[in-house]
Design a protein around this motif. Structure first.
Motif, PDB file in Angstrom:
ATOM      1  N   TRP A 127     -24.701  -9.920 -65.090  1.00  0.00           N
ATOM      2  CA  TRP A 127     -25.088  -8.852 -64.171  1.00  0.00           C
ATOM      3  C   TRP A 127     -24.074  -7.720 -64.245  1.00  0.00           C
ATOM      4  O   TRP A 127     -22.875  -7.938 -64.045  1.00  0.00           O
ATOM      5  N   ASN A 128     -24.550  -6.513 -64.575  1.00  0.00           N
ATOM      6  CA  ASN A 128     -23.724  -5.306 -64.642  1.00  0.00           C
ATOM      7  C   ASN A 128     -22.502  -5.511 -65.539  1.00  0.00           C
ATOM      8  O   ASN A 128     -21.405  -5.044 -65.227  1.00  0.00           O
ATOM      9  N   THR A 183     -28.570 -10.879 -53.832  1.00  0.00           N
ATOM     10  CA  THR A 183     -28.639 -11.490 -55.153  1.00  0.00           C
ATOM     11  C   THR A 183     -29.589 -10.629 -55.978  1.00  0.00           C
ATOM     12  O   THR A 183     -30.716 -10.370 -55.557  1.00  0.00           O
ATOM     13  N   PRO A 184     -29.138 -10.120 -57.131  1.00  0.00           N
ATOM     14  CA  PRO A 184     -29.983  -9.194 -57.894  1.00  0.00           C
ATOM     15  C   PRO A 184     -31.165  -9.869 -58.583  1.00  0.00           C
ATOM     16  O   PRO A 184     -31.025 -10.921 -59.205  1.00  0.00           O
ATOM     17  N   LYS A 231     -29.666  -3.688 -56.263  1.00  0.00           N
ATOM     18  CA  LYS A 231     -28.343  -4.238 -55.976  1.00  0.00           C
ATOM     19  C   LYS A 231     -27.278  -3.150 -55.929  1.00  0.00           C
ATOM     20  O   LYS A 231     -27.236  -2.272 -56.786  1.00  0.00           O
ATOM     21  N   ILE A 256     -21.514 -11.593 -59.964  1.00  0.00           N
ATOM     22  CA  ILE A 256     -22.644 -12.456 -59.644  1.00  0.00           C
ATOM     23  C   ILE A 256     -22.433 -13.748 -60.426  1.00  0.00           C
ATOM     24  O   ILE A 256     -22.652 -13.818 -61.628  1.00  0.00           O
ATOM     25  N   HIS A 279     -30.851 -12.895 -65.929  1.00  0.00           N
ATOM     26  CA  HIS A 279     -29.414 -12.803 -66.166  1.00  0.00           C
ATOM     27  C   HIS A 279     -28.996 -13.903 -67.142  1.00  0.00           C
ATOM     28  O   HIS A 279     -29.358 -15.056 -66.963  1.00  0.00           O
ATOM     29  N   THR A 314     -22.420 -14.653 -64.962  1.00  0.00           N
ATOM     30  CA  THR A 314     -23.652 -14.038 -65.462  1.00  0.00           C
ATOM     31  C   THR A 314     -23.338 -12.664 -66.034  1.00  0.00           C
ATOM     32  O   THR A 314     -22.261 -12.113 -65.815  1.00  0.00           O
ATOM     33  N   SER A 345     -20.185  -1.766 -67.164  1.00  0.00           N
ATOM     34  CA  SER A 345     -20.469  -1.776 -65.730  1.00  0.00           C
ATOM     35  C   SER A 345     -20.778  -0.388 -65.204  1.00  0.00           C
ATOM     36  O   SER A 345     -20.060   0.561 -65.491  1.00  0.00           O
TER      37      SER A 345
END
Length: 159
Positions: free
Chosen positions: A107-108, A35-36, A28, A120, A40, A105, A112
């Motif tokens: 995500w990262n 979408t990673p 990603k 996400i 998550h 979520t 970050s």
């Protein structure tokens, strides 16, 4: 909840959904529309109090100045920020209903990596089958049904 070719499987149901225009990716990057892949955790929920009732006791209202930073140069990259904001961002309080209910979520996040992708979310779709920029999107009634049943730290599994 698990993303499958038939939709998002959750609590014995298969909910039709849309994913990123770039498909699912294990690599990603910001702006790739993917979408990673991964597991998550759900870490928050936001809603528009002027458009809907609070869906759960841990949901937070989206205010008029709430934004989400999507600029890798921003020290607050992939975090909720407030207007005015001098970096590129997404407006959370949109004129359309896309972000009336947003499930966040991890995500990262919370630390970050610049350029690895931001925001996400699980949110409502524009229409069935219409891709997102990397989020998972559902019909508004399915999103609300799910929001009322998930808990903090529920896992979204994207194989």
């Amino acid at each position: 909840m698990v993303l499958t070719p038939r939709g998002l499987r959750f609590m014995g149901r298969s909910l039709p959904c849309s994913i990123g225009r770039g498909g699912v990716s294990g690599r990603k990057r910001e702006g790739d529309g993917a979408t990673p892949r991964g597991i998550h955790r759900i870490v928050g929920m936001l809603y528009r109090p002027d458009r809907m009732a609070r869906p759960t006791d841990w949901a937070l209202p989206i205010g008029p100045c709430d934004l989400w930073s999507d600029d890798p140069r921003d020290p607050d990259y992939n975090k909720m920020v407030r207007a005015p904001h001098g970096f590129s961002h997404e407006t959370l309080r949109r004129p359309d209903p896309l972000y009336d209910l947003v499930i966040l979520t991890d995500w990262n996040w919370p630390i970050s990596a610049p350029g690895r992708g931001s925001a996400i979310f699980l949110h409502r779709w524009r229409r069935p089958g219409y891709p997102t920029e990397g989020c998972v999107a559902l019909a508004p009634e399915d999103l609300l049904w799910m929001a009322r049943r998930i808990t903090y730290q529920t896992q979204l599994i994207v194989p």
